[in-house]
Design a protein around this motif. Structure first.
Motif, mmCIF file in Angstrom:
data_model
loop_
_atom_site.group_PDB
_atom_site.id
_atom_site.type_symbol
_atom_site.label_atom_id
_atom_site.label_comp_id
_atom_site.label_asym_id
_atom_site.label_seq_id
_atom_site.Cartn_x
_atom_site.Cartn_y
_atom_site.Cartn_z
ATOM 1 N N TYR A 122 0.743 -1.198 0.055
ATOM 2 C CA TYR A 122 0.133 0.014 0.064
ATOM 3 C C TYR A 122 0.922 1.119 -0.006
ATOM 4 N N LYS A 123 0.520 2.224 -0.911
ATOM 5 C CA LYS A 123 1.145 3.434 -0.808
ATOM 6 C C LYS A 123 1.148 4.243 0.585
ATOM 7 N N THR A 124 -0.071 4.153 1.211
ATOM 8 C CA THR A 124 -0.228 4.833 2.706
ATOM 9 C C THR A 124 0.074 3.761 3.627
ATOM 10 N N PRO A 125 0.844 4.164 4.470
ATOM 11 C CA PRO A 125 1.124 3.003 5.548
ATOM 12 C C PRO A 125 -0.111 2.958 6.624
ATOM 13 N N SER A 126 -1.283 3.596 6.362
ATOM 14 C CA SER A 126 -2.333 3.574 7.606
ATOM 15 C C SER A 126 -2.753 2.086 7.581
ATOM 16 N N PRO A 127 -2.915 1.678 8.712
ATOM 17 C CA PRO A 127 -3.592 0.285 8.984
ATOM 18 C C PRO A 127 -4.899 0.203 8.535
ATOM 19 N N LEU A 128 -5.112 -0.893 8.249
ATOM 20 C CA LEU A 128 -6.616 -1.365 7.563
ATOM 21 C C LEU A 128 -7.201 -2.291 8.821
#
Length: 236
Positions: free
Chosen positions: A168-174
């Protein structure tokens, strides 16, 4: 010319010989059929006993592995060792990745990530345990689960299953799974110090490198025994 009433002796002998030949042939055919049945029965019995003996041998020596395999990963980790290896052989021969972690003395950190006991009762096979997360090594469908015991006296308790994906380009957790508890404090609880259980479970397609972990937001995890709080996953 009148018949004498007596049959030709040569013809009688021929008929008798034919009867004996027919009886002999029938006896041989019946004997061959019975012999075939006996051979088939022995063959089936041999296959059954061989399979049964192999299963008994496997049960008695379940840690025996293929001589061509690397047996260095099939060692029992002691409490004093550092869990640096990715694979620890469970008490049976696992054919797919699996993991089962338990919490006993440590509560979630400041970031809310649940910590697990990596010294004792660690079941880990073809999955990496790193920084309180389970990292996938083989792509596939996994059933992931977690159960937490928490203090019901709290106003709320949020139990989450979270994943990070390097691609993922953004490291935000899912967030994969979530359970929210909001206590009814309009009336006093029947018993002070009561507890509740929160369970999460679901199937997801995970890629190599995906990291799955448990997060607690608000509320207090109750650490009573190792069986109260656990987290795991296995490939289906």
């Amino acid at each position: 010319m009148a018949s004498t009433g007596n049959e030709n002796p040569s013809r009688v002998m021929v008929d008798s010989w034919k009867n004996r030949m027919i009886q002999t042939i029938l006896y041989v055919l019946v004997s061959i059929a019975l012999f075939g049945i006996v051979v088939e029965t022995c063959f089936i019995y041999h296959l059954y006993t061989t399979k049964h003996s192999s299963e008994l041998l496997y049960d008695k020596d379940f840690l025996r592995t293929d001589p061509t395999e690397d047996t260095s990963s099939f060692c029992i980790m002691e409490a004093s060792t550092v869990p640096s290896k990715k694979t620890r052989a469970p008490p049976f021969k696992a054919f797919k990745p699996l993991a089962h972690l338990r919490a006993y003395v440590e509560r979630p950190g400041a970031d809310g990530v649940m910590r697990w006991n990596d010294k004792v009762d660690l079941e880990l096979h073809e999955l990496e345990y790193k920084e309180n997360k389970l990292v996938v090594e083989k792509e596939g469908y996994y059933y992931i689960y977690s159960k937490l015991c928490f203090d019901a006296d709290e106003v709320s308790f949020h139990h989450l299953m979270v994943m990070t994906r390097p691609s993922y380009k953004t490291p935000s957790p899912l967030e994969l799974l979530r359970n929210r508890y909001h206590g009814d404090h309009s009336k006093p609880l029947k018993k002070v110090g009561s507890v509740q259980n929160s369970y999460l479970g679901g199937m997801f397609h995970l890629l190599k490198g995906d990291a799955v972990f448990v997060v607690v937001k608000s509320g207090t995890v109750r650490l009573q025994t190792a069986a109260d709080n656990y987290f795991g996953m296995f490939m289906v």
